[in-house]
Enzyme design. Structure first.
Site, PDB file in Angstrom:
ATOM      1  NE  ARG A  78      -3.171  -2.910  -4.231  1.00  0.00           N
ATOM      2  CZ  ARG A  78      -3.398  -2.321  -3.144  1.00  0.00           C
ATOM      3  NH1 ARG A  78      -3.020  -1.176  -2.904  1.00  0.00           N
ATOM      4  NH2 ARG A  78      -4.516  -2.912  -2.338  1.00  0.00           N
ATOM      5  CG  HIS A 122      -9.161  -0.620  -1.776  1.00  0.00           C
ATOM      6  ND1 HIS A 122      -7.722  -0.403  -2.122  1.00  0.00           N
ATOM      7  CD2 HIS A 122      -9.082   0.305  -0.748  1.00  0.00           C
ATOM      8  CE1 HIS A 122      -7.311   0.543  -1.457  1.00  0.00           C
ATOM      9  NE2 HIS A 122      -7.969   1.045  -0.811  1.00  0.00           N
ATOM     10  CD  GLU A 167      -4.690   0.032   4.321  1.00  0.00           C
ATOM     11  OE1 GLU A 167      -5.732   0.564   4.800  1.00  0.00           O
ATOM     12  OE2 GLU A 167      -3.666   0.652   3.506  1.00  0.00           O
ATOM     13  CG  ASN A 299      -1.141  -0.738   1.526  1.00  0.00           C
ATOM     14  OD1 ASN A 299      -0.640  -1.416   0.579  1.00  0.00           O
ATOM     15  ND2 ASN A 299      -2.516  -0.808   1.465  1.00  0.00           N
ATOM     16  CE1 TYR A 301       0.179   6.024   2.104  1.00  0.00           C
ATOM     17  CE2 TYR A 301      -0.584   4.006   2.911  1.00  0.00           C
ATOM     18  CZ  TYR A 301      -0.562   4.946   1.957  1.00  0.00           C
ATOM     19  OH  TYR A 301      -1.284   4.501   0.796  1.00  0.00           O
ATOM     20  CD  GLU A 360      -2.723   1.665  -0.432  1.00  0.00           C
ATOM     21  OE1 GLU A 360      -2.716   2.328   0.471  1.00  0.00           O
ATOM     22  OE2 GLU A 360      -3.642   0.929  -0.728  1.00  0.00           O
TER      23      GLU A 360
END
Ligand code: IFM
Length: 453
Positions: A78, A122, A167, A299, A301, A360
């Site tokens: 990606r 991005h 995002e 994504n 985290y 991600e």
């Protein structure tokens, strides 16, 4: 021996990067200036005044980097396209050299047996568009559609997986509300307008991409945290709900046809974010944004545990563990794999996407090479192992998770943190541009080969 964790047969294992974070060559071969070029060239904005002028020099070293991916056995990669590399002023004349770069990259990936997943935006918006208001201007949505058209026409015969935005919450809130990201605007009403135009441009671009790339799958990537109250006090619960509302529901609800969440409209209004109501929403916009998509990219985290000790101050994030690298990455983000099972279940059972990719997930640990040149990044390997297992639990519970992209293929420019944070499974020496597979990369290679561990 621990049970084996095996993934479905057609599961896709990949890694991710983004143009500004790795390419360098910020003004080569006709590339236009991006908002991130302008922002990083402004002293005081980025830790150590680092910038992406050179970054990983991937613009020059891309063949080598594909070689690394091949060595790892990656099935998919990606990456994002730098909009101003292809359209230096945002719209109008195409910079053929820029477009050729991505075309060759795609060909190189395909001949290495790696499936390209392309993100159109991005964060590195052409500065020329920012000068006209950037994402706060409705006209930027039309520019985005033009750009999506140029790229999907050029690559649509070979690229089958498209992500419109990465995002958008980060672009809107960090770029236009707090100003810690490019373009550095600090204006809540502007950030709400920016959020809307990002979403609108997604909805407008999807049919254009589908038209140019016949069997394509198109989606959007949203960041999501596991945001939970530390207690069942109203203050803690409200704090977690508002945080999730701002960072996730404000984007996911419109994409899935629910419009903007009413509790958040009230919240933003109270904060002065909508002095004239949501006057930037025009008739038909919400239907455009709700265009059907083929997947959602998430994504993830970590967890944010909310504890409000003083209602007159900002909510605190409660730190439930000792500050050891096992529990906390160097970003000061909590390592919380169960939250990944949680968000996958929540998104699937609540919004019913056709499928989900983890676009991600990864961790920042700066473990350097030892005297033999090995990078024993044991905390990263543990992080990935526990998160893969958490993802597999979600699959067992019925979540259609189709693939996993580790962030990041290699250490790179981490936005306002500059080069101080290293998320890569490949070590990068920024002086020499040498790359070294970290132990986590070697472990990941075996996971890909066995489709589990
Ligand atoms: O490096 C970023 C990436 O660009 C977007 N998602 C989060 C990563 C780590 O902060």
């Amino acid at each position: 021996m621990a049970n084996k964790i095996i993934f479905p047969d057609n599961f896709i294992w990949g890694a991710a990067t983004a143009s500004y974070q790795i390419e360098g060559a910020w003004n080569k071969h006709g590339k236009g200036e991006s908002t991130w070029d302008r922002f990083t060239h402004t002293p005081g904005k980025i830790r150590n005044n680092d910038n992406g002028d050179m970054a990983n020099d991937h613009y020059r070293l891309w063949k080598k980097d594909i070689g690394l991916m091949k060595k790892l056995g990656l099935q998919a990669y990606r990456f994002s396209i730098s909009w101003p590399r292809v359209l230096p002023t945002g719209r109008g004349k195409v910079n053929q050299k820029g477009l050729d770069f991505y075309s060759k990259l795609v060909d190189g990936l395909l001949s290495a047996g790696i499936d390209p997943f392309v993100t159109l935006e991005h964060w590195d918006l052409p500065q020329a568009l920012e000068d006209k208001g950037g994402w706060t201007a409705r006209s930027t949505t039309e520019a985005f559609v033009e750009y999506a058209d140029v790229i999907s026409r050029a690559l649509g015969d070979r690229v089958h997986s498209w992500i419109t935005h990465n995002e958008p919450a980060v672009v809107a809130w960090l770029g236009y509300e707090t100003g810690v990201h490019a373009p550095g605007v600090k204006d809540l009403p502007a950030s709400l307008r920016a959020a809307h135009h990002l979403l609108l441009s997604h909805g407008m671009a999807v049919p254009v991409i589908r038209n140019n790339s016949k069997d394509a799958e198109v989606g959007i990537t949203l960041n999501i945290g596991w945001k939970v109250p530390a207690s069942n006090s109203k203050m803690d619960m409200d704090s977690a709900r508002l945080d999730d509302g701002k960072w996730f529901r404000w984007f996911a609800d419109p994409v899935y046809g629910r419009g903007y969440p009413s509790d958040m409209v009230k919240h933003f209004t109270k904060l002065g974010g909508a002095p004239n109501g949501l006057d930037f929403v025009q008739s038909g916009d919400m239907d455009t944004i709700a265009v059907p998509t083929d997947f959602i990219g998430l994504n993830y985290y970590g967890r944010n545990l909310h504890r409000v000790e003083d209602p007159n101050n900002d909510p605190q994030i409660f730190f439930p563990h000792p500050k050891t690298p096992e529990h906390w990455t160097e970003m000061d983000w909590e390592n919380y794999p169960d939250g990944l099972t949680g968000v996958l279940g929540r998104v699937y059972f609540n919004y019913n996407p056709l499928k989900i990719y983890i676009t991600e997930n990864g961790a920042s640990y700066s473990t350097p090479p030892d005297e033999n040149g090995n990078v024993a990044d044991v905390h990263r390997t543990n992080y990935l192992r526990t998160h893969f297992a958490a993802a597999q639990r979600a699959i067992q519970a019925g979540v259609p998770l189709a693939g996993y992209f580790v962030w990041s293929l290699m250490d790179n420019f981490e936005w306002s943190f500059g080069y101080s944070q290293r998320f890569g499974i490949v070590w990068v020496n920024y002086e020499t541009q040498e790359r070294i597979l970290k132990d986590s990369a070697k472990w990941y290679k075996t996971v890909i080969r066995k489709n589990g561990f």
